[in-house]
Design an enzyme around this catalytic site. Structure first.
Site, PDB file in Angstrom:
ATOM      1  N   ASP A   1     102.492  70.227  37.009  1.00 55.35           N
ATOM      2  CA  ASP A   1     101.675  70.168  35.797  1.00 55.35           C
ATOM      3  C   ASP A   1     101.396  68.700  35.452  1.00 55.35           C
ATOM      4  OD1 ASP A   1     101.187  72.374  33.259  1.00 55.35           O
ATOM      5  OD2 ASP A   1     100.990  70.235  32.813  1.00 55.35           O
TER       6      ASP A   1
ATOM      7  N   HIS B   1      97.611  81.516  35.734  1.00 53.49           N
ATOM      8  CA  HIS B   1      98.604  80.624  36.359  1.00 53.49           C
ATOM      9  C   HIS B   1      99.973  80.959  35.785  1.00 53.49           C
ATOM     10  CE1 HIS B   1      96.772  78.745  32.845  1.00 53.49           C
ATOM     11  NE2 HIS B   1      97.965  78.214  32.591  1.00 53.49           N
TER      12      HIS B   1
ATOM     13  N   HIS C   1     103.622  79.453  34.925  1.00 49.49           N
ATOM     14  CA  HIS C   1     104.413  78.233  34.731  1.00 49.49           C
ATOM     15  C   HIS C   1     105.846  78.479  35.188  1.00 49.49           C
ATOM     16  CE1 HIS C   1     101.655  76.243  31.662  1.00 49.49           C
ATOM     17  NE2 HIS C   1     101.266  77.498  31.531  1.00 49.49           N
TER      18      HIS C   1
HETATM   19  P1  AMP Z   1      98.074  77.117  29.676  1.00 51.82           P
HETATM   20  O1  AMP Z   1      98.164  76.529  28.294  1.00 51.82           O
HETATM   21  O2  AMP Z   1      99.080  78.167  29.965  1.00 51.82           O
HETATM   22  O3  AMP Z   1      96.649  77.557  29.967  1.00 51.82           O
HETATM   23  O4  AMP Z   1      98.450  75.937  30.649  1.00 51.82           O
HETATM   24  C1  AMP Z   1      97.551  75.072  31.257  1.00 51.82           C
HETATM   25  C2  AMP Z   1      98.378  73.987  31.881  1.00 51.82           C
HETATM   26  O5  AMP Z   1      97.582  73.331  32.841  1.00 51.82           O
HETATM   27  C3  AMP Z   1      98.862  72.911  30.879  1.00 51.82           C
HETATM   28  O6  AMP Z   1     100.271  72.830  30.956  1.00 51.82           O
HETATM   29  C4  AMP Z   1      98.175  71.645  31.370  1.00 51.82           C
HETATM   30  O7  AMP Z   1      99.000  70.511  31.227  1.00 51.82           O
HETATM   31  C5  AMP Z   1      97.911  71.974  32.836  1.00 51.82           C
HETATM   32  N1  AMP Z   1      96.785  71.296  33.448  1.00 51.82           N
HETATM   33  C6  AMP Z   1      95.521  71.198  32.976  1.00 51.82           C
HETATM   34  N2  AMP Z   1      94.740  70.544  33.854  1.00 51.82           N
HETATM   35  C7  AMP Z   1      95.530  70.199  34.899  1.00 51.82           C
HETATM   36  C8  AMP Z   1      95.323  69.510  36.127  1.00 51.82           C
HETATM   37  N3  AMP Z   1      94.112  69.003  36.460  1.00 51.82           N
HETATM   38  N4  AMP Z   1      96.369  69.362  36.967  1.00 51.82           N
HETATM   39  C9  AMP Z   1      97.590  69.855  36.648  1.00 51.82           C
HETATM   40  N5  AMP Z   1      97.847  70.523  35.517  1.00 51.82           N
HETATM   41  C10 AMP Z   1      96.840  70.688  34.648  1.00 51.82           C
END
Ligand code: AMP
Ligand code: ZN
Length: 115
Positions: free
Chosen positions: A30, A101, A103
């Site tokens: 992340d 996704h 986590h």
């Molecule tokens: P969610 O709130 O469950 O949709 O989580 C989205 C996650 O994606 C967050 O923890 C962000 O920090 C992560 N995120 C967003 N863009 C990127 C990226 N380009 N590379 C890695 N992580 C990302």
């Protein structure tokens, strides 16, 4: 899907730190980690959220939970100490990227209930 950041990551059009990959998923670090270990497992197929899972996605869902999560937890050395597996879904669930996704968070003690 056009203009989906996780499709771009899965297609290697956007840079990421890959920790695992196979024909069904890519797992990356992340960008803004919420724990010492914070990995996202991203299906290569665009599925907007858990609400859009179809019957044909059962193998993918099982693969993530049965194979990929335990493998990554082992690789990160958090299998024994413990970790949290989270799928944020929709607005109240706090989903910000609308490509499903999973986590994996670990390396510290988690609190409950989540915020
Ligand atoms: P969610 O709130 O469950 O949709 O989580 C989205 C996650 O994606 C967050 O923890 C962000 O920090 C992560 N995120 C967003 N863009 C990127 C990226 N380009 N590379 C890695 N992580 C990302
Ligand atoms: Zn996508």
């Amino acid at each position: 899907m056009l203009d989906c950041i996780f499709c771009k990551i899965a297609n290697k059009e956007t840079k990421s730190t890959i920790v695992y990959e196979d024909d069904m998923v890519i797992a990356i670090r992340d960008l803004d980690p919420k724990a010492p270990e914070h990995v996202l497992i991203i299906p290569k197929k665009h599925i907007a959220s858990i609400n859009e899972f179809k019957a044909e996605d059962k193998d993918l869902a099982a693969h993530i939970l049965v194979d990929v999560v335990p493998k990554i937890a082992n690789d990160l050395k958090i299998a024994e100490s413990g970790y949290r597996v989270v799928i944020n879904t929709g607005e109240d669930g706090g989903q910000t990227v609308h490509h499903l996704h999973v986590h994996i968070l670990g390396g510290r003690s988690m609190t409950w209930p989540p915020g």
